[in-house]
Design an enzyme around this catalytic site. Structure first.
Site, short mmCIF file in Angstrom:
data_model
loop_
_atom_site.label_atom_id
_atom_site.label_comp_id
_atom_site.label_asym_id
_atom_site.label_seq_id
_atom_site.Cartn_x
_atom_site.Cartn_y
_atom_site.Cartn_z
N TYR A 21 -3.11 -0.62 9.94
CA TYR A 21 -3.07 -1.06 8.74
C TYR A 21 -1.73 -0.67 8.25
O TYR A 21 -1.01 -1.45 7.53
CB TYR A 21 -3.97 -0.32 7.95
CG TYR A 21 -4.03 -0.54 6.65
CD1 TYR A 21 -4.82 -1.62 6.05
CD2 TYR A 21 -3.78 0.45 5.48
CE1 TYR A 21 -4.77 -1.84 4.66
CE2 TYR A 21 -3.84 0.14 4.17
CZ TYR A 21 -4.29 -0.86 3.77
OH TYR A 21 -4.38 -1.31 2.35
N SER A 38 0.83 -1.16 0.10
CA SER A 38 -0.13 -0.09 -0.06
C SER A 38 0.77 1.17 -0.04
O SER A 38 2.08 1.16 0.32
CB SER A 38 -0.80 0.14 1.16
OG SER A 38 -1.40 1.35 1.41
#
Length: 254
Positions: free
Chosen positions: A151, A138
């Site tokens: 996350y 990500s």
């Protein structure tokens, strides 16, 4: 170009979102796709869609957080060529608003799930004479994202595991890369907006879209196209790399 004829591919999280898009693209490219997902019905639906288009697919119900389940599921596939680790969960919160159970849940799926998948896959790929792995990292692996503590932790780990595996198995003819998307318009986004901003979904969707300099979120099919390239023979010289696919987020946001 970018054909996967006679290749066997496992895609985790293949029942929805980016994982489903990867499965559909792989099916059209000629691969036999093993749709690995915790949700049996979602996996079956993806398989049906691939087969309806003339492709080959098999549902592989599995909880990636369980090493025992992953080992059993992947052993049933046997030696295979391609692994895409797309299964993942998210969490909203800073460190002080992230409970231990939330941290553990994100770690179990996003970090241990990738580890379990690599652990089960690499011996099978070595048996096959090599293979290709693409992990879903990500933009949060590289830059700070507000309210994404757990996350971001997990995706930073994915990037590090990618580099480590690429280094360790390059002589075994196993390539390992990761990609780093910015926001992608998936059912998860729609569900998040409906839950957290009822009545303001359209307004918040536009606000989130504009955080990418290009002015919109990515489509799952765009992410899948990059993954297809990285898994194809045309990308045979690429390993140990992270590819941002982010509408300019990392480099153009000042």
């Amino acid at each position: 170009m970018f054909k996967l004829d006679n290749k066997k591919a496992i895609v985790t999280g293949g029942g929805s979102g980016i994982g489903k898009a990867v499965c559909l693209v792989f099916g059209r490219a000629g691969a036999h796709v093993f749709v690995a997902d915790l949700n049996k019905e979602a996996a079956a639906a993806t398989v049906h869609e691939i087969e309806s288009a003339g492709g080959k697919a098999t549902a592989l119900p599995v909880n990636v957080a369980s090493q025992e389940e992953v080992l059993t599921a992947y052993a049933s596939v046997g030696a295979f060529d391609i692994l895409v680790n797309s299964a993942g969960v998210s969490h909203i919160g800073k460190v002080e608003t992230t409970a231990a159970e939330d941290f553990d849940r994100v770690f179990a799926v996003n970090v241990k799930g990738v580890y379990n998948s690599l652990y089960a896959s690499i011996p099978l790929m070595k048996e096959n004479g090599g293979g290709v792995i693409v992990n879903l990292a990500s933009i949060a692996s590289s830059v700070g994202i507000p309210d994404r503590f757990a996350y971001s932790m997990s995706k930073g780990a994915v990037l590090a595991m990618t580099l480590s595996a690429a280094k360790d198995y390059v002589k075994d003819n196993i390539r390992c890369n990761c990609i780093s998307p910015a926001r992608v318009h998936t059912p998860f986004v729609d569900g998040f907006l409906a839950k957290n901003y009822p009545g303001k979904e359209a307004e918040m969707f536009e606000k989130l879209s504009q955080t990418q300099p290009i002015g919109r979120m990515a489509k799952p099919e765009e992410i899948a196209a990059l993954i297809l390239y990285l898994c194809s023979d045309e990308a045979s010289f690429i390993t140990g790399s992270d590819y941002p696919i982010d509408g300019g987020f990392i480099k153009l946001n000042n």
